[in-house]
Design an enzyme around this catalytic site. Sequence first.
Site, PDB file in Angstrom:
ATOM      1  N   ASP A 151      36.850 -64.307   6.014  1.00  0.00           N
ATOM      2  CA  ASP A 151      37.415 -64.019   7.340  1.00  0.00           C
ATOM      3  C   ASP A 151      38.927 -63.860   7.322  1.00  0.00           C
ATOM      4  OD1 ASP A 151      37.463 -63.593  10.130  1.00  0.00           O
ATOM      5  OD2 ASP A 151      38.057 -65.670  10.434  1.00  0.00           O
ATOM      6  N   HIS A 178      33.651 -61.018   8.578  1.00  0.00           N
ATOM      7  CA  HIS A 178      34.611 -60.330   9.453  1.00  0.00           C
ATOM      8  C   HIS A 178      34.499 -58.845   9.105  1.00  0.00           C
ATOM      9  CE1 HIS A 178      38.975 -59.753  10.886  1.00  0.00           C
ATOM     10  NE2 HIS A 178      38.731 -58.657  10.197  1.00  0.00           N
ATOM     11  N   ASN A 277      41.916 -59.540  16.163  1.00  0.00           N
ATOM     12  CA  ASN A 277      41.160 -58.696  15.247  1.00  0.00           C
ATOM     13  C   ASN A 277      39.754 -59.251  15.101  1.00  0.00           C
ATOM     14  OD1 ASN A 277      40.436 -56.868  13.329  1.00  0.00           O
ATOM     15  ND2 ASN A 277      41.969 -57.490  11.813  1.00  0.00           N
ATOM     16  N   ASP A 304      36.825 -68.123  17.568  1.00  0.00           N
ATOM     17  CA  ASP A 304      37.827 -67.546  16.668  1.00  0.00           C
ATOM     18  C   ASP A 304      39.224 -68.062  17.050  1.00  0.00           C
ATOM     19  OD1 ASP A 304      39.034 -66.194  14.611  1.00  0.00           O
ATOM     20  OD2 ASP A 304      38.750 -64.185  15.454  1.00  0.00           O
ATOM     21  N   HIS A 308      48.979 -69.182  16.394  1.00  0.00           N
ATOM     22  CA  HIS A 308      50.210 -68.662  15.798  1.00  0.00           C
ATOM     23  C   HIS A 308      51.380 -69.278  16.548  1.00  0.00           C
ATOM     24  CE1 HIS A 308      48.183 -65.721  13.306  1.00  0.00           C
ATOM     25  NE2 HIS A 308      47.513 -65.271  14.348  1.00  0.00           N
ATOM     26  N   GLY A 323      45.354 -62.485  16.727  1.00  0.00           N
ATOM     27  CA  GLY A 323      44.679 -63.753  16.994  1.00  0.00           C
ATOM     28  C   GLY A 323      45.176 -64.460  18.231  1.00  0.00           C
TER      29      GLY A 323
HETATM   30 ZN   LIG Z   1      38.024 -62.432  11.710  1.00  0.00          ZN
HETATM   31 ZN   LIG Z   2      38.692 -65.715  12.420  1.00  0.00          ZN
END
Ligand SMILES: [Zn+2]
Ligand SMILES: [Zn+2]
Length: 429
Positions: A151, A178, A277, A304, A308, A323
């Site tokens: 991933d 992913h 993503n 997910d 950050h 993300g």
């Molecule tokens: Zn991913």
């Molecule tokens: Zn992920």
Amino acid sequence: MTNAFILRGGRVVDPASNEDLIRDVAVANGVFVPPASVPDAPVLNAAGLVVAPGFLDVHVHLRDPGQTAKEDVVSGTRAAAAGGFATVVAMPNTLPPLDTPARVAAFVADCHARAVVRVLPSATLTLGREGREPTDAIALKAAGAVALTDDGACVQDAAVMRRCLLAARAAGLLVTDHCEDFALAQGGAIRAGPVADALGVRGIPAQAEEVIAARNLLLARETGQPVHLQHISTAGTVDILRRARALGVPLTAEITPHHLALTVEACRTLGSQAKMNPPLGTEADRQALLAALAEGLVTVIATDHAPHTAEEKARGLAAAPFGIIGLESAVPVCLELLVHGGVLSLRQLVAAFTTGPATLFGLPYGTLAMGAPADLTLFDPDAEVEIRPETFASKARNCPFAGWRCRGRVMATLVAGRWAFGQLKEWRK
Ligand SMILES: [Zn+2]
Ligand SMILES: [Zn+2]
């Protein structure tokens, strides 16, 4: 009996036993027990709350080791507890990546010492997440890995992927993928189309995901190895999944709250806070994802959770990392959007956080069965909350749902008989 207590007055919603009724739930020594077996235990007041098996989130980035400015084992698992998750599956794209048994074992030991909820590690599919050499699946499983995934990256070479699936099959480990064709996605920031054009960034076409999802269907069919598609985002991928179901191919998928709640239009106002993503799709994609959940084609919601720093996310839409965080917004957003919005019953939503992921990963959690680990998620499905990232336990604030008002408040999370978040008052008649 030590550490025993009884929860009284709660609405017990347990998809594993198809139960939805008000009854007592008793805990002793970290497991569920019959209430009659602990007659002298303290009684706690769960009136007005839903008492559900502890939720699982099978897609979480704890960023530990190596990127602890973004998140670490303590802050990430506190966020999980506050969000109602008793168990998380950690992604292995750390620094260094979890690609050897020693690294997995060290991570397990670290979580044992510091984590607030149960953390189950996944390990990488390929050495260094480079997409070239399969990892030692059997040894990784022995070290504690519950799944294999690259991933954040994706094995591009179909022959390498096939070897990875055969290695996973020999180990009896699930592969979670992913799905991203790098050549098709190259340089893109958000979904290709009018929004990307208007914002002046390169777009990622839906086919970047779908090409790999289709490849995985073919390889899962040929090898017999189950493949779980992570964070699916397009109507085309839903079609591929439906085709796999019809063929009896062991292909499954998870959907994130953000792909259910938002479309690429959100990038116009939220900028990099809506950059992830795979990218947010169109309204047609969103409707296909909602339908896939409602019809049971997809049985897992996963966040997910991808923390950050504020500095990284301030770099602008094109340069900011992909993300968003999800642990502390998932339950309210899903209750508002899916249950109050009439897409799923409460039991179906609880299933997507419990029996769905537990069955897929073969885990003994997400159940209220006697003798099972006493994990509980207690929430008020009607209490309104405002999502305020500044109050989150996570170190990160990259949440696109800031300011959303949702009906659905997590009140407490119990992990193996211990309160990881919140606590209930004593029952008084
Ligand atoms: Zn991913
Ligand atoms: Zn992920």
